[in-house]
Structures are given as C-alpha cells and as structure tokens.
Write a protein that holds these residues in place. Structure first.
Motif, PDB file in Angstrom:
ATOM      1  N   VAL A  66      -6.337  -3.231  26.356  1.00 56.45           N
ATOM      2  CA  VAL A  66      -7.299  -2.132  26.477  1.00 56.45           C
ATOM      3  C   VAL A  66      -6.597  -0.796  26.672  1.00 56.45           C
ATOM      4  N   GLU A  67      -7.374   0.258  26.500  1.00 55.01           N
ATOM      5  CA  GLU A  67      -6.987   1.651  26.740  1.00 55.01           C
ATOM      6  C   GLU A  67      -5.666   2.044  26.092  1.00 55.01           C
ATOM      7  N   GLY A  68      -4.702   2.511  26.870  1.00 54.65           N
ATOM      8  CA  GLY A  68      -3.459   3.070  26.322  1.00 54.65           C
ATOM      9  C   GLY A  68      -2.652   2.079  25.512  1.00 54.65           C
ATOM     10  N   ASP A  69      -2.576   0.829  25.989  1.00 55.59           N
ATOM     11  CA  ASP A  69      -1.807  -0.188  25.267  1.00 55.59           C
ATOM     12  C   ASP A  69      -2.419  -0.465  23.898  1.00 55.59           C
ATOM     13  N   LEU A  70      -3.748  -0.546  23.848  1.00 60.22           N
ATOM     14  CA  LEU A  70      -4.437  -0.800  22.579  1.00 60.22           C
ATOM     15  C   LEU A  70      -4.243   0.380  21.624  1.00 60.22           C
ATOM     16  N   ARG A  71      -4.412   1.588  22.133  1.00 61.02           N
ATOM     17  CA  ARG A  71      -4.227   2.784  21.299  1.00 61.02           C
ATOM     18  C   ARG A  71      -2.794   2.839  20.752  1.00 61.02           C
ATOM     19  N   ARG A  72      -1.820   2.504  21.603  1.00 57.69           N
ATOM     20  CA  ARG A  72      -0.423   2.517  21.190  1.00 57.69           C
ATOM     21  C   ARG A  72      -0.176   1.482  20.096  1.00 57.69           C
ATOM     22  N   GLU A  73      -0.754   0.292  20.254  1.00 56.62           N
ATOM     23  CA  GLU A  73      -0.543  -0.757  19.252  1.00 56.62           C
ATOM     24  C   GLU A  73      -1.161  -0.375  17.905  1.00 56.62           C
ATOM     25  N   VAL A  74      -2.368   0.196  17.932  1.00 56.82           N
ATOM     26  CA  VAL A  74      -3.019   0.622  16.691  1.00 56.82           C
ATOM     27  C   VAL A  74      -2.197   1.717  16.012  1.00 56.82           C
ATOM     28  N   ALA A  75      -1.695   2.670  16.802  1.00 58.53           N
ATOM     29  CA  ALA A  75      -0.876   3.744  16.240  1.00 58.53           C
ATOM     30  C   ALA A  75       0.408   3.182  15.623  1.00 58.53           C
ATOM     31  N   MET A  76       1.002   2.198  16.292  1.00 62.55           N
ATOM     32  CA  MET A  76       2.224   1.588  15.765  1.00 62.55           C
ATOM     33  C   MET A  76       1.943   0.831  14.464  1.00 62.55           C
ATOM     34  N   ASN A  77       0.783   0.167  14.378  1.00 62.40           N
ATOM     35  CA  ASN A  77       0.410  -0.533  13.148  1.00 62.40           C
ATOM     36  C   ASN A  77       0.270   0.462  11.991  1.00 62.40           C
ATOM     37  N   LYS A  78      -0.388   1.607  12.254  1.00 68.10           N
ATOM     38  CA  LYS A  78      -0.540   2.628  11.220  1.00 68.10           C
ATOM     39  C   LYS A  78       0.811   3.190  10.811  1.00 68.10           C
ATOM     40  N   LYS A  79       1.681   3.427  11.798  1.00 67.97           N
ATOM     41  CA  LYS A  79       3.005   3.974  11.515  1.00 67.97           C
ATOM     42  C   LYS A  79       3.818   2.994  10.682  1.00 67.97           C
ATOM     43  N   ARG A  80       3.699   1.697  10.985  1.00 64.16           N
ATOM     44  CA  ARG A  80       4.420   0.673  10.219  1.00 64.16           C
ATOM     45  C   ARG A  80       3.980   0.684   8.764  1.00 64.16           C
ATOM     46  N   LEU A  81       2.656   0.778   8.530  1.00 65.68           N
ATOM     47  CA  LEU A  81       2.143   0.825   7.163  1.00 65.68           C
ATOM     48  C   LEU A  81       2.638   2.067   6.424  1.00 65.68           C
ATOM     49  N   ASP A  83       5.415   3.762   7.076  1.00 65.63           N
ATOM     50  CA  ASP A  83       6.854   3.642   6.832  1.00 65.63           C
ATOM     51  C   ASP A  83       7.154   2.706   5.668  1.00 65.63           C
ATOM     52  N   LEU A  84       6.337   1.661   5.526  1.00 67.42           N
ATOM     53  CA  LEU A  84       6.526   0.736   4.407  1.00 67.42           C
ATOM     54  C   LEU A  84       6.237   1.399   3.070  1.00 67.42           C
ATOM     55  N   GLY A  85       5.330   2.377   3.107  1.00 72.51           N
ATOM     56  CA  GLY A  85       4.952   3.054   1.870  1.00 72.51           C
ATOM     57  C   GLY A  85       3.969   2.241   1.056  1.00 72.51           C
ATOM     58  N   CYS A  86       3.263   1.299   1.694  1.00 71.19           N
ATOM     59  CA  CYS A  86       2.276   0.507   0.974  1.00 71.19           C
ATOM     60  C   CYS A  86       1.020   1.352   0.739  1.00 71.19           C
ATOM     61  N   TYR A  87       0.092   0.823  -0.042  1.00 73.85           N
ATOM     62  CA  TYR A  87      -1.103   1.573  -0.416  1.00 73.85           C
ATOM     63  C   TYR A  87      -1.884   2.026   0.817  1.00 73.85           C
ATOM     64  N   ARG A  88      -2.099   1.111   1.755  1.00 70.08           N
ATOM     65  CA  ARG A  88      -2.843   1.460   2.964  1.00 70.08           C
ATOM     66  C   ARG A  88      -2.122   2.548   3.757  1.00 70.08           C
ATOM     67  N   GLY A  89      -0.804   2.470   3.790  1.00 68.49           N
ATOM     68  CA  GLY A  89      -0.032   3.489   4.492  1.00 68.49           C
ATOM     69  C   GLY A  89      -0.166   4.856   3.845  1.00 68.49           C
ATOM     70  N   LEU A  90      -0.163   4.882   2.502  1.00 65.76           N
ATOM     71  CA  LEU A  90      -0.334   6.151   1.796  1.00 65.76           C
ATOM     72  C   LEU A  90      -1.711   6.737   2.061  1.00 65.76           C
ATOM     73  N   ARG A  91      -2.732   5.880   2.115  1.00 66.30           N
ATOM     74  CA  ARG A  91      -4.087   6.361   2.401  1.00 66.30           C
ATOM     75  C   ARG A  91      -4.164   6.946   3.816  1.00 66.30           C
ATOM     76  N   HIS A  92      -3.516   6.298   4.777  1.00 69.92           N
ATOM     77  CA  HIS A  92      -3.478   6.834   6.141  1.00 69.92           C
ATOM     78  C   HIS A  92      -2.772   8.188   6.150  1.00 69.92           C
ATOM     79  N   ARG A  93      -1.660   8.285   5.435  1.00 70.95           N
ATOM     80  CA  ARG A  93      -0.867   9.505   5.412  1.00 70.95           C
ATOM     81  C   ARG A  93      -1.671  10.671   4.839  1.00 70.95           C
ATOM     82  N   ARG A  94      -2.482  10.403   3.803  1.00 71.77           N
ATOM     83  CA  ARG A  94      -3.269  11.468   3.154  1.00 71.77           C
ATOM     84  C   ARG A  94      -4.626  11.678   3.792  1.00 71.77           C
ATOM     85  N   ASN A  95      -4.911  10.940   4.862  1.00 76.41           N
ATOM     86  CA  ASN A  95      -6.206  11.052   5.563  1.00 76.41           C
ATOM     87  C   ASN A  95      -7.381  10.759   4.636  1.00 76.41           C
ATOM     88  N   LEU A  96      -7.268   9.705   3.855  1.00 79.59           N
ATOM     89  CA  LEU A  96      -8.332   9.263   2.967  1.00 79.59           C
ATOM     90  C   LEU A  96      -8.818   7.894   3.426  1.00 79.59           C
TER      91      LEU A  96
END
Length: 122
Positions: A66-81, A83-96
C-alpha cells in the motif's frame, strides 16, 4: 482519528469504506481485511478499540502493498517498460493511452487539452 499505513482514515465512516482511503485498498480488499480481523463491516471507525486498529494495521502491513511502496513499484514497472523501449513503454513516454484505446477522436484525458493546428480550418 485512526492512522493506518500513514493515512488518517475518517472516524465517522464504516470500517469497510474508511479502509478504501488507503491507496492500494479497494472495497474487495477492505471486506477481506474486516473478515480476517473479525470486525463486522457495518461498524464505525470511532467504535473500534485500539487492539482492533492494531490488528488491522498488522494485517495490512503483512499482506498488502500500500501507499508509498505500491506507488514506487508501479513507477518502477513503468520505468522498466520505458527503458526496454517496448511498445507500452513508448506509449508511457509519449503520455498516450497504453492499452489499445483509439486516439483519433478520444483520449483527451491522457493527451491533455486540445491544441489548435494552424491551417486546419475548413
């Protein structure tokens, strides 16, 4: 006012509803927590004893992210995507939209306020 997982939960609401004020706990998890601690969900937070609040706190700390730990994990998952440069990661990067929604007409929430394009008028 009871303080659980770093959040002041409202005292005049039912326990089941008040627990949903914690980021990462929705209605279903709140019901499960009430069952584990043997608290009837219609009880109010101000009717809880200190021992019951401590039990709820222990269950949440032990079983839920919960709370900070959950937010940190979600942010790390987005950052991993990203960094990989996969389609989902590109969509996150472009805010789409990430999950395949159309963007031609909708997606204003994700894309932001519409920007006028010069020479587009008919």
């Amino acid at each position: 006012m009871a303080r659980i997982a770093g959040v002041n939960i409202p005292t005049n609401k039912r326990v089941e509803i008040a627990l949903t004020y914690i980021h990462g706990i929705g209605r279903t998890n709140a019901k499960k927590i009430c069952e584990k601690v043997n608290i009837p969900p219609e009880r109010r937070v101000n009717e809880l004893s200190d021992a019951e609040v401590i039990q709820i706190r222990e269950v949440i700390d032990r079983d839920y992210l919960v709370e900070g730990d959950l937010r940190r994990e979600v942010a790390m998952n987005k950052k991993r995507l990203m960094d990989l440069g996969c389609y989902r990661g590109l969509r996150h990067r472009r805010n789409l939209p990430v999950r395949g929604q159309r963007t031609h007409t909708n997606a204003r929430t994700r894309k932001g306020k519409a920007k006028p394009i010069a020479g587009k008028r008919k």
